[in-house]
Design a protein around this motif. Structure first.
Motif, PDB file in Angstrom:
ATOM      1  N   GLY A 192       4.990   1.240  -8.443  1.00  0.00           N
ATOM      2  CA  GLY A 192       4.370   0.755  -7.109  1.00  0.00           C
ATOM      3  C   GLY A 192       4.860  -0.579  -6.662  1.00  0.00           C
ATOM      4  N   ASP A 234       1.476   6.697  -6.944  1.00  0.00           N
ATOM      5  CA  ASP A 234       0.226   7.637  -7.243  1.00  0.00           C
ATOM      6  C   ASP A 234       0.707   9.019  -6.844  1.00  0.00           C
ATOM      7  OD1 ASP A 234      -1.244   5.469  -7.850  1.00  0.00           O
ATOM      8  OD2 ASP A 234      -2.340   5.421  -5.630  1.00  0.00           O
ATOM      9  N   ILE A 235       1.241   9.280  -5.851  1.00  0.00           N
ATOM     10  CA  ILE A 235       1.615  10.600  -5.657  1.00  0.00           C
ATOM     11  C   ILE A 235       2.880  10.993  -6.616  1.00  0.00           C
ATOM     12  CG2 ILE A 235       3.285  12.160  -4.104  1.00  0.00           C
ATOM     13  CD1 ILE A 235       1.976  10.511  -1.763  1.00  0.00           C
ATOM     14  N   ASN A 291       4.358   9.473 -16.043  1.00  0.00           N
ATOM     15  CA  ASN A 291       4.913   8.038 -15.972  1.00  0.00           C
ATOM     16  C   ASN A 291       5.683   8.113 -17.146  1.00  0.00           C
ATOM     17  OD1 ASN A 291       5.146   5.422 -15.094  1.00  0.00           O
ATOM     18  ND2 ASN A 291       3.326   4.842 -15.973  1.00  0.00           N
ATOM     19  N   SER A 310       2.425   1.618  -3.439  1.00  0.00           N
ATOM     20  CA  SER A 310       1.400   2.110  -4.424  1.00  0.00           C
ATOM     21  C   SER A 310       0.882   3.743  -4.049  1.00  0.00           C
ATOM     22  CB  SER A 310       0.230   1.157  -4.635  1.00  0.00           C
ATOM     23  OG  SER A 310      -0.592   1.234  -3.239  1.00  0.00           O
ATOM     24  N   LEU A 311       0.964   4.119  -2.973  1.00  0.00           N
ATOM     25  CA  LEU A 311       0.580   5.393  -2.675  1.00  0.00           C
ATOM     26  C   LEU A 311       1.528   6.498  -2.959  1.00  0.00           C
ATOM     27  CD1 LEU A 311      -1.321   4.938   0.868  1.00  0.00           C
ATOM     28  CD2 LEU A 311      -2.295   5.595  -1.373  1.00  0.00           C
ATOM     29  N   THR A 352       1.011  -1.291   0.107  1.00  0.00           N
ATOM     30  CA  THR A 352       0.066   0.050  -0.145  1.00  0.00           C
ATOM     31  C   THR A 352       0.869   1.347   0.011  1.00  0.00           C
ATOM     32  OG1 THR A 352      -1.645  -1.055   1.037  1.00  0.00           O
ATOM     33  CG2 THR A 352      -1.633   1.153   1.271  1.00  0.00           C
ATOM     34  N   LYS A 356       3.656   9.768  -9.745  1.00  0.00           N
ATOM     35  CA  LYS A 356       3.068   9.897 -11.054  1.00  0.00           C
ATOM     36  C   LYS A 356       2.104  10.921 -11.206  1.00  0.00           C
ATOM     37  CE  LYS A 356       1.477   5.498 -11.083  1.00  0.00           C
ATOM     38  NZ  LYS A 356       0.971   4.115 -11.366  1.00  0.00           N
ATOM     39  N   SER A 357       1.228  11.413 -10.257  1.00  0.00           N
ATOM     40  CA  SER A 357       0.587  12.648 -10.466  1.00  0.00           C
ATOM     41  C   SER A 357       1.332  13.976 -10.354  1.00  0.00           C
ATOM     42  CB  SER A 357      -0.406  12.884  -9.286  1.00  0.00           C
ATOM     43  OG  SER A 357       0.180  13.144  -8.101  1.00  0.00           O
TER      44      SER A 357
END
Length: 120
Positions: A59, A26-27, A34, A22-23, A19, A29-30
């Motif tokens: 991730g 996400d941070i 990517n 992956s979090l 987790t 990539k945003s």
């Protein structure tokens, strides 16, 4: 070989390593996208190799230790995430405070313009 029959630890609501990874992905990539350029940026920020940066973005693995500190130094969102994860009060970064200040200035200027138009 004996099967594993030990007891499992109860889920304490703490994020698992997958987790966490992956979090962080996400941070990143945003914030960076990517692309290959995102890998290069992560490598420049942290000194990590390309495979490591790719693993962070996918991730598969999350940064630890010195790499995490380097990411926190360069990314406000990673910094805020780590503060939140540690259950410490989140303090806004200087960059975020500057953005809020500039936004408030623009809003005040807009209000002044509207008031001047109404007074005519």
């Amino acid at each position: 070989m004996f099967p594993k029959t030990g007891k499992r630890f109860p889920d304490g609501g703490e994020p698992t390593s997958s987790t966490y990874a992956s979090l962080i992905a996400d941070i990143l990539k945003s914030e960076l996208g990517n692309s290959h350029q995102a890998n290069k940026t992560l490598m420049r920020w942290t000194g990590a190799n390309e495979r490591t940066a790719k693993n962070w973005l996918s991730g598969t693995n999350g940064p630890s230790g010195e790499h995490l500190l380097q990411l926190m130094r360069n990314s406000d969102r990673v910094f805020e995430f780590v503060l939140k994860l540690s259950r410490r009060p989140a303090l806004p970064s200087n960059r975020r405070l500057e953005e809020v200040r500039n936004s408030l200035r623009m809003t005040a200027d807009l209000l002044s313009d509207v008031i001047e138009i109404q007074d005519r």
